[in-house]
Design a protein around this motif. Structure first.
Motif, PDB file in Angstrom:
ATOM      1  N   UNK A   1      47.257  38.483  19.830  1.00  0.00           N
ATOM      2  CA  UNK A   1      47.340  37.256  19.018  1.00  0.00           C
ATOM      3  C   UNK A   1      48.932  36.990  18.779  1.00  0.00           C
ATOM      4  N   UNK A   2      49.734  38.252  18.666  1.00  0.00           N
ATOM      5  CA  UNK A   2      50.914  37.683  18.489  1.00  0.00           C
ATOM      6  C   UNK A   2      51.622  36.903  19.485  1.00  0.00           C
ATOM      7  N   UNK A   3      51.231  37.452  20.699  1.00  0.00           N
ATOM      8  CA  UNK A   3      51.845  36.753  21.909  1.00  0.00           C
ATOM      9  C   UNK A   3      51.357  35.352  22.251  1.00  0.00           C
ATOM     10  N   UNK A   4      50.346  35.024  21.595  1.00  0.00           N
ATOM     11  CA  UNK A   4      49.837  33.847  21.634  1.00  0.00           C
ATOM     12  C   UNK A   4      50.169  33.134  20.581  1.00  0.00           C
ATOM     13  N   UNK A   5      51.047  33.502  19.665  1.00  0.00           N
ATOM     14  CA  UNK A   5      51.579  32.866  18.631  1.00  0.00           C
ATOM     15  C   UNK A   5      51.462  32.930  17.177  1.00  0.00           C
ATOM     16  N   UNK A   6      50.607  33.899  16.937  1.00  0.00           N
ATOM     17  CA  UNK A   6      50.304  34.217  15.610  1.00  0.00           C
ATOM     18  C   UNK A   6      51.095  35.043  14.835  1.00  0.00           C
ATOM     19  N   UNK A   7      51.603  34.950  13.700  1.00  0.00           N
ATOM     20  CA  UNK A   7      52.312  35.938  13.079  1.00  0.00           C
ATOM     21  C   UNK A   7      51.297  36.812  11.963  1.00  0.00           C
ATOM     22  N   UNK A   8      51.473  38.002  12.172  1.00  0.00           N
ATOM     23  CA  UNK A   8      50.251  38.745  11.861  1.00  0.00           C
ATOM     24  C   UNK A   8      50.743  39.821  11.081  1.00  0.00           C
ATOM     25  N   UNK A   9      49.761  40.262   9.774  1.00  0.00           N
ATOM     26  CA  UNK A   9      50.045  41.500   9.140  1.00  0.00           C
ATOM     27  C   UNK A   9      48.835  42.168   8.932  1.00  0.00           C
ATOM     28  N   UNK A  10      48.862  43.687   9.412  1.00  0.00           N
ATOM     29  CA  UNK A  10      47.520  44.348   9.674  1.00  0.00           C
ATOM     30  C   UNK A  10      47.540  45.644   9.242  1.00  0.00           C
ATOM     31  N   UNK A  11      46.877  46.159   8.434  1.00  0.00           N
ATOM     32  CA  UNK A  11      46.857  47.308   7.997  1.00  0.00           C
ATOM     33  C   UNK A  11      45.763  48.326   8.770  1.00  0.00           C
ATOM     34  N   UNK A  12      46.295  49.601   9.484  1.00  0.00           N
ATOM     35  CA  UNK A  12      45.553  50.229  10.115  1.00  0.00           C
ATOM     36  C   UNK A  12      45.389  51.448   9.412  1.00  0.00           C
ATOM     37  N   UNK A  13      43.905  51.831   8.943  1.00  0.00           N
ATOM     38  CA  UNK A  13      43.767  52.902   8.334  1.00  0.00           C
ATOM     39  C   UNK A  13      44.334  54.126   8.706  1.00  0.00           C
ATOM     40  N   UNK A  14      45.236  54.801   7.972  1.00  0.00           N
ATOM     41  CA  UNK A  14      45.562  56.078   8.220  1.00  0.00           C
ATOM     42  C   UNK A  14      46.922  55.944   9.229  1.00  0.00           C
ATOM     43  N   UNK A  15      47.057  54.907   9.787  1.00  0.00           N
ATOM     44  CA  UNK A  15      48.395  54.553  10.757  1.00  0.00           C
ATOM     45  C   UNK A  15      49.396  53.870   9.773  1.00  0.00           C
ATOM     46  N   UNK A  16      48.863  52.822   9.030  1.00  0.00           N
ATOM     47  CA  UNK A  16      49.873  52.211   8.125  1.00  0.00           C
ATOM     48  C   UNK A  16      49.884  50.704   8.422  1.00  0.00           C
ATOM     49  N   UNK A  17      50.911  50.096   8.059  1.00  0.00           N
ATOM     50  CA  UNK A  17      50.828  48.267   8.282  1.00  0.00           C
ATOM     51  C   UNK A  17      51.750  47.930   9.219  1.00  0.00           C
ATOM     52  N   UNK A  18      51.408  46.844   9.946  1.00  0.00           N
ATOM     53  CA  UNK A  18      52.388  46.240  10.910  1.00  0.00           C
ATOM     54  C   UNK A  18      52.553  44.829  10.504  1.00  0.00           C
ATOM     55  N   UNK A  19      53.759  44.344  10.680  1.00  0.00           N
ATOM     56  CA  UNK A  19      53.980  42.976  10.440  1.00  0.00           C
ATOM     57  C   UNK A  19      54.603  42.552  11.887  1.00  0.00           C
ATOM     58  N   UNK A  20      53.723  41.386  12.226  1.00  0.00           N
ATOM     59  CA  UNK A  20      54.382  41.151  13.742  1.00  0.00           C
ATOM     60  C   UNK A  20      54.451  39.542  13.684  1.00  0.00           C
ATOM     61  N   UNK A  21      55.830  38.881  14.403  1.00  0.00           N
ATOM     62  CA  UNK A  21      55.886  37.644  14.618  1.00  0.00           C
ATOM     63  C   UNK A  21      56.156  37.479  15.991  1.00  0.00           C
ATOM     64  N   UNK A  22      55.663  36.509  16.607  1.00  0.00           N
ATOM     65  CA  UNK A  22      56.223  36.032  18.025  1.00  0.00           C
ATOM     66  C   UNK A  22      57.726  35.623  17.952  1.00  0.00           C
ATOM     67  N   UNK A  23      58.274  35.876  18.976  1.00  0.00           N
ATOM     68  CA  UNK A  23      59.640  35.339  19.328  1.00  0.00           C
ATOM     69  C   UNK A  23      59.634  34.657  20.751  1.00  0.00           C
TER      70      UNK A  23
END
Lengths: 372, 861
Positions: free
Chosen positions: B131-153
């Motif tokens: 999704x990020x490479x298709x242009x979406x800025x995303x924040x996602x929590x993964x249980x047990x793993x943590x949270x990632x915020x990702x933006x396309x560049x």
């Protein structure tokens, strides 16, 4: 005598008083129990418009059944209007009539995304219209569709592996960013496993053109295409391919009984509508939104493979699917169109918004057959 | 008896108290029931409201979390732009980011998923890369793993890198956990679908009450989740979960994510303010109870009163019935007593007239005096009972004030003088003489007042004043009658009792004064009936003044003139009146078509030895007066052919009349008010009403005969009573007394109280029966209604002379019908019908009269 009547009157009075007291008590109880605000009881209504018949196998039936199931799930009334010609006047009269019945939320599942119709819809700013076209952007319109190109890419991988002649047929109504994306992804998939593979596209000019579709199958057979796929409302192409003995990849519906059936692009319309309704009722869905789920969202997939598809071929498809799911977009890496123009370089990916609205080119290796 | 009553009273109070208590109890129970319902309802409403409030609160916290996520994304986007333009090296950018938030890890990945710089992305995040490479800025929590915020560049329509920042669970908890606040505490961030805790609150331990260790979710999440599927938020009480009864679980979706914020709100925090509503409701109900208590008490007392008043009413009705019975009894008694007293008085009168023994006369006088007193008392009682039963009616008509006053003054003067009191009369000269009202009752009022005055005045004077105050319209007048005496007076404290029934004042002192005590009560009632007023002004021991004001209508404004003088004159005349006189030289002519009347007059004059000439018609009269001179001419008014008035007019016009200057006196049966004026106007000297009263006749004679012809009677030895047949009157049984046709006493009155004469009259009346009946029948058959009327008129007066009251009444009715027939042709049918149906009836009464005369007095027709 007098005494008797006196007693009678006393009794009547007593009965009267008791009656009145009971009535007051009843009123009080009722009013106490009605203290809370009455929940609004009228079932919400959703308008559902399609250009074909609800029983027409393929696109129309798929949408209708999916919407109906979602409506039942949410307990809403689905007001259906089928066989609606995609013209502003006819759409307007249907919308007016439905609005009079209290409908405020419309699903335009047919191919209504013409500029005329969307301009007409803008005159109803208090309504929300969902149009089944990813490219639509208007204040009171929700564009909803699926990233069919992701599934087409997987189908292309299957077709690329199986083609003997290297020619794969593709029947579609007319060029549009969404249709182009499907063709390009299919070609990309085929070329990823068979760099020499060519995709022959036949334009039928209409979403629902059984004769043209059959003709297209014939002309594709002439171009030596030994596998074909299509993007039409109905399944005439599939039937014709089966008859002509050409392997095909279906769309919307699977016919595992067909000898030449390879697989089909399957859509969970119920899941799509369910999510749409959920968002609408939660107030999350507003005009201008785009609802465009893909492989990641489990609403799109390939159906079970036909008997002739080998496990290796299946594995290759599944590996590609995992690759997509784990982050590599379909349209990434170097992409050149038929004119040799580059639209994406190595190490890049094309943004989804561009695919939706602006993909007006066909990939190198795609050829149109016939008048085009 | 009294004990019983007391016990009963106690029991009644007890039942009332029980009834009251039961009513009150029922009300309280009802109120409690209602109160409980309202309580339940308000509680549930409050809870709902509280839940909504808590949910909104949670939602706002979830949104703040979202804002924090968005801040991360926008920071990354900003950095992405730098990277895109290659304004800074990837490492420099990552360093800057790491410096900004040491808890986080940052990195840059390319389309293939390879890490270009920085930390490797969380393995779970690969799904997000697409999704990020298709242009979406995303924040996602993964249980047990943590949270990632990702933006396309990337530039233009393509994306080259993914810039991301990630927080491992501990770091995420530190960065994004929400602290407890005033309204809520113990925030969890959970996966929406499973409820698994991603970020717990600070200091979280698995043994905490808020954590459901078995499910690894916040306590009560399952139910909250059900609600969440219908909306973004959920808040509900944790009933049934031990230790958390005072909490609400609140959950809200974190927008744009698959996660939920869950927290716990302490009910008491919300209820603290809302609980006041309970107090208000309590107050209102309390007030209601109070009001109802008061109302119950009030209605209870009202019921008590109503019961009492019912009893009182019953008692009053009973008393009224008894009183009515008493009045009826009194009325009957009085009537019954009156009849024998009349008989006694009549007999006594005879004794007085016939007895010559002084002792006997004295006894008879005493009888008369006592009898008259008794009669007046009984009349009072009769009047009183009439008033009581509402049967007293005023009979209004025109009357002559002077005549009325005359009679009263004469009567009172006599009484006053007998008692040695001086009696003054003051009559306003401008008072109109002709008024309209109930003369009889006004007379009664005055006589009552003056009688009282005389009775209660031992010495001094009684003054009677009459004045009239004309109303502005000139048609009405207030007659003011004053009785002023120098008597005993009335004590102040007795004044209220003055007009009450049977009440006699100052009993000790007045025990010698007779009376029923009804006089003033009757007077007051009469005055009231006439819409007048009566006032008393009195000084005890000095005298009293009674003033009566009665509205009367003026018939003619002609003033009464100097009444004083007239009275004086009359008194003088009266003084000249001699009981016995003779006038052997006098000649009089009496004209009447009825021989009976002639006979009566003749009989009455017997004693005076006056020479009387009889004439039976106007024509005969004219002839007689042209031939002879008479000292007085008595002329009957109603005569067939030529009536009295016409006869007089002709007589006056006649040249050869020898009696032109002598008095003509009218005889009339129509002794109505105004008759006198009418006769005087027509030329009569005076008038005498029929039936002729001997005294009135004698008075008339004394007045109009030339004085030289009147002489003292010669001292004749008392002639022994003539031998005459003993009157064998078989007195009928008292019960039948009222059925008698003949009122002998009345007849005697008209016969100069002479038994012999009466018998003669009676015989004559009986003899004429056949003739009279025939005449009436003939006139009726021939439809000669004028004759018919004249005949029944004659029958009316003659029958009254011999005491035939009933016959007279019946004849009078016929006469009226005949008169109506003549005067009023419109009512002809009605009158005719009456005559036809009642003539025979009347004649039958005549028969009955004759029959009774035969039986009682042995008179043979």
């Amino acid at each position: 005598m007098k005494l008797a009547s006196q007693a009678q009157m006393d009794r009547r009075l007593r009965v009267f008083i008791i009656g009145v007291s009971l009535a007051i008590l009843a009123c009080t109880l009722v009013s106490v129990s009605e203290f809370h605000v009455a929940p609004h009881t009228s079932r919400p209504r959703i308008g559902f418009l399609i250009s074909g018949g609800r029983d027409e196998a393929g696109w129309n039936q798929g949408h209708f059944q999916g919407a109906m199931a979602a409506a039942t799930e949410y307990g809403v009334d689905l007001i259906v209007r089928e066989h609606l010609t995609p013209r502003p006047e006819s759409c307007r009269s249907v919308i007016e009539a439905m609005a009079a019945q209290g409908v405020r939320f419309f699903i335009l599942a047919g191919h209504f995304a013409t500029p005329e119709i969307t301009a007409m819809l803008e005159k109803y700013p208090k309504m929300v219209f969902c149009i089944a076209d990813a490219g639509c952007e208007k204040p009171n319109i929700v564009a909803y569709s699926l990233r069919f190109y992701e599934a087409r890419y997987l189908a292309g991988i299957l077709a690329g592996q199986r083609t003997q002649t290297g020619y794969i047929g593709y029947i579609a109504p007319f060029p549009s960013p969404e249709i182009n994306a499907g063709i390009n992804a299919f070609a990309l998939g085929a070329q990823s496993v068979n760099p020499e593979a060519r995709v022959h596209v036949v334009w039928t000019g209409n979403w629902n053109a059984p004769d043209k579709e059959r003709e297209a199958v014939a002309s594709l057979w002439q171009t030596q295409a030994d596998i074909l796929t299509y993007q039409q409302d109905g399944h005439s192409a599939a039937d014709a391919a089966e008859q002509a003995g050409i392997d095909y990849i279906g769309y919307q519906e699977a016919f595992p009984q067909h000898r030449h059936y390879l697989t089909a692009i399957k859509t969970d319309w119920r899941g799509v509508y369910s999510e749409l309704f959920r968002r609408y009722f939660l107030g999350e869905l507003t005009g201008g939104d785009t609802f465009w789920p893909g492989l990641l969202h489990w609403t799109l997939s390939l159906s079970s493979f036909g008997d002739w598809v080998t496990p290796e071929q299946q594995d290759a498809v599944e590996a590609a699917e995992l690759d997509v799911l784990h982050g590599r977009p379909v349209f990434s890496g170097e992409l050149l169109d038929r004119d040799g123009q580059r639209h994406c370089s190595e190490g890049e990916a094309i943004r989804a918004a561009y695919i939706r609205k602006e993909m007006n080119w066909l990939l190198k290796g795609v050829e149109t057959v016939g008048k085009g | 008896m009294a004990k019983d009553e007391k016990r009963q009273g106690k029991r009644r109070i007890f039942t009332f108290a029980v009834r009251l208590a039961v009513r009150f109890l029922i009300f309280v129970v009802m109120l409690f029931g209602l109160g409980y319902l309202v309580h339940l309802k308000t509680t549930s409403l409050l809870q709902k409201e509280m839940s909504a409030f808590a949910a909104a609160w949670t939602e706002s916290r979830a949104e703040s979390l979202r804002t924090a996520f968005d801040q991360e994304l926008s920071l990354l986007a900003g950095m992405g732009t730098l990277l895109e333009r290659e304004s800074a090296s990837p490492q420099a950018i990552l360093d800057a980011l790491n410096a900004q938030e040491p808890l986080a890890e940052t990195g840059i990945a390319d389309v293939t998923g390879a890490t270009v710089a920085g930390t490797e992305p969380l393995s779970a995040a690969s799904l997000q890369r697409n999704s990020t490479f298709q242009g979406d800025s995303i924040s996602q929590i993964y249980p047990g793993a943590g949270i990632i915020f990702s933006v396309p560049v990337g530039q233009g329509d393509t994306v080259r890198y993914m810039l991301y920042r990630q927080y491992r669970p501990d770091a995420m908890a530190k960065k994004f956990r929400l602290p407890d606040d005033a309204a809520m505490k113990r925030f969890f961030i959970c996966e929406r679908s499973t409820g698994h805790v991603i970020v717990p609150y600070e200091g979280f331990r698995e043994t905490d009450a808020f954590f459901d260790a078995a499910r690894r979710t916040p306590m009560g999440y399952a139910t909250a989740n059900l609600r969440l599927q219908q909306g973004h938020t959920a808040a509900m009480p944790l009933d049934g979960i031990i230790g958390l009864e005072d909490y609400l679980i609140c959950a809200a979706d974190i927008p744009g994510s698959e996660d939920v914020l869950v927290g716990y709100a302490q009910k008491s925090f919300f209820t603290e303010t809302i609980a006041r509503i309970h107090y208000i409701i309590l107050w209102v109900f309390g007030l209601l109870v109070l009001m109802f208590s008061v109302f119950t008490l009030y209605s209870f007392t009202a019921a008590l009163k109503a019961e009492e008043s019912d009893e009182l009413r019953a008692a009053r009705d009973e008393a009224e019935r008894a009183n009515e019975a008493k009045s009826a009894f009194l009325a009957n008694m009085s009537h019954e007593i009156r009849t024998p007293i009349n008989a006694v008085l009549g007999m006594n009168e005879m004794v007085l007239r016939e007895a010559h023994d002084n002792a006997i006369r004295k006894y008879a006088w005493n009888i008369k005096s006592a009898g008259e007193t008794l009669l007046s008392l009984i009349n009072d009682i009769l009047d009183f009972s009439k008033i009581e039963s509402g049967k007293m009616e005023l009979v209004e008509g025109p009357y002559q004030v002077s005549s009325m006053l005359n009679d009263i003054v004469n009567m009172i003067r006599f009484k006053a003088e007998q008692k040695g009191l001086s009696f003054h009369v003051e009559v306003d000269e401008s008072l109109p003489d002709q008024l309209e009202g109930d003369e009889v009752r006004i007379r009664q009022i005055i006589v009552n007042l003056l009688n009282n005055a005389v009775k209660y005045t031992p010495k001094g004077s009684v003054t009677f004043a009459v004045r009239g105050e004309k109303a502005e319209d000139g048609e009405n007048l207030t007659l003011r009658l004053l009785s002023i005496d120098t008597g005993l007076g009335i004590r102040d404290e007795d004044r209220d009792k003055l007009f009450s029934q049977f009440e006699r004042l100052d009993v000790q002192k007045n025990r010698n004064i007779e009376g029923t005590g009804l006089g003033l009560s009757i007077t007051l009632n009469l005055v009231r009936m006439m819409k007048g007023t009566i006032t008393v002004d009195s000084v005890y021991g000095e005298g009293s003044t009674f003033a009566v004001s009665i509205p009367q209508r003026i018939v003619s404004p002609e003033p009464i003139g100097n009444f004083q003088e007239r009275v004086e004159k009359f008194v003088m005349g009266e003084k000249n009146y001699r009981e016995n006189f003779i006038a052997p030289d006098a000649d009089i002519l009496v004209v009447d078509d009825n021989e009976m009347n002639l006979f009566v007059v003749e009989s009455l004059l017997k004693r005076t030895r006056i020479r009387m000439t009889r004439s039976t018609s106007g024509a005969d009269c004219l002839e007689k007066i042209s031939q002879n001179r008479y000292d007085i001419v008595f002329l009957d008014h109603m005569m067939p052919d030529m009536d009295g008035i016409e006869t007089l007019q002709r007589a006056r016009a006649m040249v050869e009349n020898q009696c032109r200057d002598v008095p003509y006196i009218a005889l009339t049966a129509n002794a109505i008010a105004g008759a006198k004026d009418m006769f005087l106007e027509k030329g009569f000297t005076d008038y005498l009403s029929k039936p002729i009263n001997s005294k009135a006749l004698e008075r008339m004679l004394q007045k109009y005969l030339p004085p030289e012809k009147i002489r003292e009677p010669e001292e004749t030895p008392a002639t022994p009573p003539e031998e005459q047949p003993e009157v064998v009157e078989s007195v009928p049984a008292p019960a039948e007394a009222q059925d008698l046709h003949i009122d002998k006493a009345l007849g005697m009155q008209y016969s100069g109280d002479m038994e012999e004469m009466y018998r003669e009259f009676l015989a004559m009346f009986c003899q004429r029966k056949g003739e009279t009946q025939q005449k009436i029948r003939d006139a009726r058959a021939a439809e000669k209604w004028e004759d018919f009327t004249a005949f029944v008129h004659a029958l009316k007066s003659t029958s009254l002379t011999v005491g035939g009251v009933r016959l007279s009444e019946a004849a009078k009715a016929l006469e009226e019908a005949g008169q109506a027939l003549l005067d009023n042709p419109e009512a002809r049918e009605e009158s005719l019908a009456y005559i036809q149906s009642h003539t025979e009836e009347t004649l039958a009464l005549y028969d009955a009269f004759v029959e009774e005369a035969r039986q009682r007095f042995g008179i043979e027709a």
